[in-house]
Design a protein around this motif. Structure first.
Motif, PDB file in Angstrom:
ATOM      1  N   LEU A  58     -60.282  46.532 -44.415  1.00  0.00           N
ATOM      2  CA  LEU A  58     -59.101  46.528 -45.279  1.00  0.00           C
ATOM      3  C   LEU A  58     -59.348  47.310 -46.555  1.00  0.00           C
ATOM      4  O   LEU A  58     -60.471  47.346 -47.066  1.00  0.00           O
ATOM      5  CB  LEU A  58     -58.730  45.082 -45.644  1.00  0.00           C
ATOM      6  CG  LEU A  58     -58.564  44.098 -44.487  1.00  0.00           C
ATOM      7  CD1 LEU A  58     -58.361  42.681 -45.018  1.00  0.00           C
ATOM      8  CD2 LEU A  58     -57.411  44.509 -43.589  1.00  0.00           C
ATOM      9  N   VAL A  59     -58.280  47.914 -47.071  1.00  0.00           N
ATOM     10  CA  VAL A  59     -58.352  48.589 -48.366  1.00  0.00           C
ATOM     11  C   VAL A  59     -57.317  47.983 -49.301  1.00  0.00           C
ATOM     12  O   VAL A  59     -56.263  47.514 -48.870  1.00  0.00           O
ATOM     13  CB  VAL A  59     -58.124  50.113 -48.255  1.00  0.00           C
ATOM     14  CG1 VAL A  59     -59.236  50.779 -47.469  1.00  0.00           C
ATOM     15  CG2 VAL A  59     -56.774  50.446 -47.664  1.00  0.00           C
ATOM     16  N   ALA A  60     -57.649  47.990 -50.585  1.00  0.00           N
ATOM     17  CA  ALA A  60     -56.708  47.615 -51.641  1.00  0.00           C
ATOM     18  C   ALA A  60     -56.236  48.914 -52.270  1.00  0.00           C
ATOM     19  O   ALA A  60     -57.047  49.776 -52.619  1.00  0.00           O
ATOM     20  CB  ALA A  60     -57.394  46.734 -52.677  1.00  0.00           C
ATOM     21  N   GLU A  61     -54.921  49.032 -52.397  1.00  0.00           N
ATOM     22  CA  GLU A  61     -54.336  50.292 -52.844  1.00  0.00           C
ATOM     23  C   GLU A  61     -53.226  50.024 -53.849  1.00  0.00           C
ATOM     24  O   GLU A  61     -52.513  49.029 -53.745  1.00  0.00           O
ATOM     25  CB  GLU A  61     -53.783  51.024 -51.618  1.00  0.00           C
ATOM     26  CG  GLU A  61     -53.251  52.397 -51.863  1.00  0.00           C
ATOM     27  CD  GLU A  61     -52.846  53.061 -50.559  1.00  0.00           C
ATOM     28  OE1 GLU A  61     -53.171  54.240 -50.393  1.00  0.00           O
ATOM     29  OE2 GLU A  61     -52.206  52.409 -49.702  1.00  0.00           O
ATOM     30  N   SER A  62     -53.110  50.912 -54.814  1.00  0.00           N
ATOM     31  CA  SER A  62     -51.999  50.876 -55.766  1.00  0.00           C
ATOM     32  C   SER A  62     -51.455  52.290 -55.889  1.00  0.00           C
ATOM     33  O   SER A  62     -51.884  53.189 -55.166  1.00  0.00           O
ATOM     34  CB  SER A  62     -52.471  50.363 -57.132  1.00  0.00           C
ATOM     35  OG  SER A  62     -53.201  51.374 -57.810  1.00  0.00           O
ATOM     36  N   HIS A  63     -50.568  52.486 -56.837  1.00  0.00           N
ATOM     37  CA  HIS A  63     -50.044  53.836 -57.067  1.00  0.00           C
ATOM     38  C   HIS A  63     -51.162  54.794 -57.490  1.00  0.00           C
ATOM     39  O   HIS A  63     -51.007  56.005 -57.398  1.00  0.00           O
ATOM     40  CB  HIS A  63     -48.934  53.798 -58.129  1.00  0.00           C
ATOM     41  CG  HIS A  63     -49.428  53.440 -59.490  1.00  0.00           C
ATOM     42  ND1 HIS A  63     -49.672  52.138 -59.863  1.00  0.00           N
ATOM     43  CD2 HIS A  63     -49.749  54.214 -60.556  1.00  0.00           C
ATOM     44  CE1 HIS A  63     -50.120  52.113 -61.111  1.00  0.00           C
ATOM     45  NE2 HIS A  63     -50.175  53.355 -61.550  1.00  0.00           N
ATOM     46  N   GLN A  64     -52.307  54.243 -57.914  1.00  0.00           N
ATOM     47  CA  GLN A  64     -53.456  55.062 -58.313  1.00  0.00           C
ATOM     48  C   GLN A  64     -54.322  55.471 -57.125  1.00  0.00           C
ATOM     49  O   GLN A  64     -55.266  56.217 -57.288  1.00  0.00           O
ATOM     50  CB  GLN A  64     -54.317  54.304 -59.319  1.00  0.00           C
ATOM     51  CG  GLN A  64     -53.571  53.946 -60.587  1.00  0.00           C
ATOM     52  CD  GLN A  64     -54.367  52.990 -61.454  1.00  0.00           C
ATOM     53  OE1 GLN A  64     -55.131  52.169 -60.969  1.00  0.00           O
ATOM     54  NE2 GLN A  64     -54.170  53.110 -62.754  1.00  0.00           N
ATOM     55  N   GLY A  65     -54.021  54.943 -55.949  1.00  0.00           N
ATOM     56  CA  GLY A  65     -54.817  55.237 -54.767  1.00  0.00           C
ATOM     57  C   GLY A  65     -55.636  54.035 -54.342  1.00  0.00           C
ATOM     58  O   GLY A  65     -55.369  52.901 -54.751  1.00  0.00           O
ATOM     59  N   ILE A  66     -56.650  54.270 -53.524  1.00  0.00           N
ATOM     60  CA  ILE A  66     -57.494  53.190 -53.017  1.00  0.00           C
ATOM     61  C   ILE A  66     -58.408  52.709 -54.131  1.00  0.00           C
ATOM     62  O   ILE A  66     -59.132  53.489 -54.753  1.00  0.00           O
ATOM     63  CB  ILE A  66     -58.290  53.646 -51.785  1.00  0.00           C
ATOM     64  CG1 ILE A  66     -57.310  53.926 -50.629  1.00  0.00           C
ATOM     65  CG2 ILE A  66     -59.324  52.591 -51.373  1.00  0.00           C
ATOM     66  CD1 ILE A  66     -57.946  54.503 -49.408  1.00  0.00           C
ATOM     67  N   LEU A  67     -58.365  51.398 -54.368  1.00  0.00           N
ATOM     68  CA  LEU A  67     -59.137  50.775 -55.440  1.00  0.00           C
ATOM     69  C   LEU A  67     -60.374  50.051 -54.927  1.00  0.00           C
ATOM     70  O   LEU A  67     -61.279  49.752 -55.704  1.00  0.00           O
ATOM     71  CB  LEU A  67     -58.261  49.773 -56.191  1.00  0.00           C
ATOM     72  CG  LEU A  67     -56.960  50.327 -56.771  1.00  0.00           C
ATOM     73  CD1 LEU A  67     -56.135  49.204 -57.366  1.00  0.00           C
ATOM     74  CD2 LEU A  67     -57.259  51.399 -57.806  1.00  0.00           C
ATOM     75  N   GLY A  68     -60.393  49.743 -53.633  1.00  0.00           N
ATOM     76  CA  GLY A  68     -61.531  49.032 -53.074  1.00  0.00           C
ATOM     77  C   GLY A  68     -61.336  48.783 -51.600  1.00  0.00           C
ATOM     78  O   GLY A  68     -60.287  49.095 -51.033  1.00  0.00           O
ATOM     79  N   TYR A  69     -62.364  48.217 -50.982  1.00  0.00           N
ATOM     80  CA  TYR A  69     -62.296  47.926 -49.552  1.00  0.00           C
ATOM     81  C   TYR A  69     -63.171  46.717 -49.245  1.00  0.00           C
ATOM     82  O   TYR A  69     -64.063  46.344 -50.018  1.00  0.00           O
ATOM     83  CB  TYR A  69     -62.760  49.125 -48.718  1.00  0.00           C
ATOM     84  CG  TYR A  69     -64.237  49.363 -48.851  1.00  0.00           C
ATOM     85  CD1 TYR A  69     -65.126  48.745 -47.982  1.00  0.00           C
ATOM     86  CD2 TYR A  69     -64.742  50.144 -49.876  1.00  0.00           C
ATOM     87  CE1 TYR A  69     -66.485  48.907 -48.139  1.00  0.00           C
ATOM     88  CE2 TYR A  69     -66.093  50.314 -50.045  1.00  0.00           C
ATOM     89  CZ  TYR A  69     -66.967  49.685 -49.171  1.00  0.00           C
ATOM     90  OH  TYR A  69     -68.313  49.835 -49.336  1.00  0.00           O
ATOM     91  N   ILE A  70     -62.902  46.123 -48.097  1.00  0.00           N
ATOM     92  CA  ILE A  70     -63.743  45.058 -47.550  1.00  0.00           C
ATOM     93  C   ILE A  70     -63.796  45.253 -46.040  1.00  0.00           C
ATOM     94  O   ILE A  70     -62.800  45.676 -45.427  1.00  0.00           O
ATOM     95  CB  ILE A  70     -63.217  43.654 -47.931  1.00  0.00           C
ATOM     96  CG1 ILE A  70     -64.259  42.569 -47.637  1.00  0.00           C
ATOM     97  CG2 ILE A  70     -61.881  43.356 -47.262  1.00  0.00           C
ATOM     98  CD1 ILE A  70     -63.969  41.232 -48.310  1.00  0.00           C
TER      99      ILE A  70
END
Length: 160
Positions: A58-70
Motif C-alpha cells: 500500500l501507498v499513502a498519497e496526497s496532492h503532493q504525491g506518494i508520502l509513504g508505503y507499507i
C-alpha cells in the motif's frame, strides 16, 4: 473469502489516500526507501514484493504525491509488516500511523491472530513508533541484517 478490502482508503482530516501500490509507484518508493534505510530494498526486490503481495503493498498519497508505503503479508494466520517508510517531509504528520492502521485492518479482515515485524536494534525511533501502536518486544534475532546488526522482533496480539 476475506471481507472486501477497498482499493482507496482515506484519512479525511489530512487528504491522504491509502491505495494499493502499482508498478508505476516503484520509482518513488525506491527514493523513499533509499532516504530511509542504510540498506534499502532494491527496485527489483520491491517489484517482486509487489508481484507477491499485490493487496498488501500500500501507498499513502496526497496532492503532493506518494508520502509513504507499507508492505504486509499473512503467514500462518499472522500478519507480517515487511516494510514501512515515509518521505522525510511527511514524518511526524501521521502518515506512518495511517499506514500501520490500514495494515492492522488488513490483518483483521483476514482473521490474523497477531502481527509481527523486525526492526534494527539501533533504530530506537522505529521501536518507539511501533510500541506506541501496541507492538511489544518479543526477542532479539542475532545478525539479522546484512551488515550483521541484530533485529528486535516486535509482536502485536490482535483481538477478534
Amino acid at each position: 473469502m476475506p471481507q472486501q478490502y477497498s482499493n482507496y482508503l482515506t484519512s479525511p482530516k489530512s487528504g491522504v489516500v491509502v491505495r494499493k501500490a502499482t508498478a508505476g509507484d516503484i520509482p518513488r518508493i525506491v527514493r523513499i526507501e533509499s532516504e530511509s534505510f542504510k540498506d534499502p530494498y532494491s527496485p527489483l526486490l520491491l517489484m517482486n514484493l509487489l508481484s507477491l503481495y499485490p493487496t498488501g503493498f500500500l501507498v499513502a498519497e496526497s496532492h503532493q504525491g506518494i508520502l509513504g508505503y507499507i508492505i504486509v503479508r499473512i503467514i500462518g494466520g499472522k500478519g507480517h509488516i515487511i516494510g514501512l517508510a515515509t518521505d522525510e517531509k511527511a514524518r511526524g504528520k501521521g502518515v506512518g500511523s495511517l499506514l500501520v492502521k490500514k495494515a492492522m485492518e488488513y490483518f483483521k479482515t483476514r482473521s490474523a491472530k497477531g502481527a509481527w515485524l523486525e526492526v534494527r536494534t539501533s533504530n530506537i525511533n522505529a521501536q518507539n513508533f511501533y510500541e506506541k501502536r501496541g507492538f511489544q518486544p518479543l526477542r532479539i534475532i542475532k545478525r539479522y541484517y546484512g551488515d550483521g546488526e541484530d533485529a528486535l522482533l516486535l509482536y502485536h496480539h490482535l483481538l477478534a
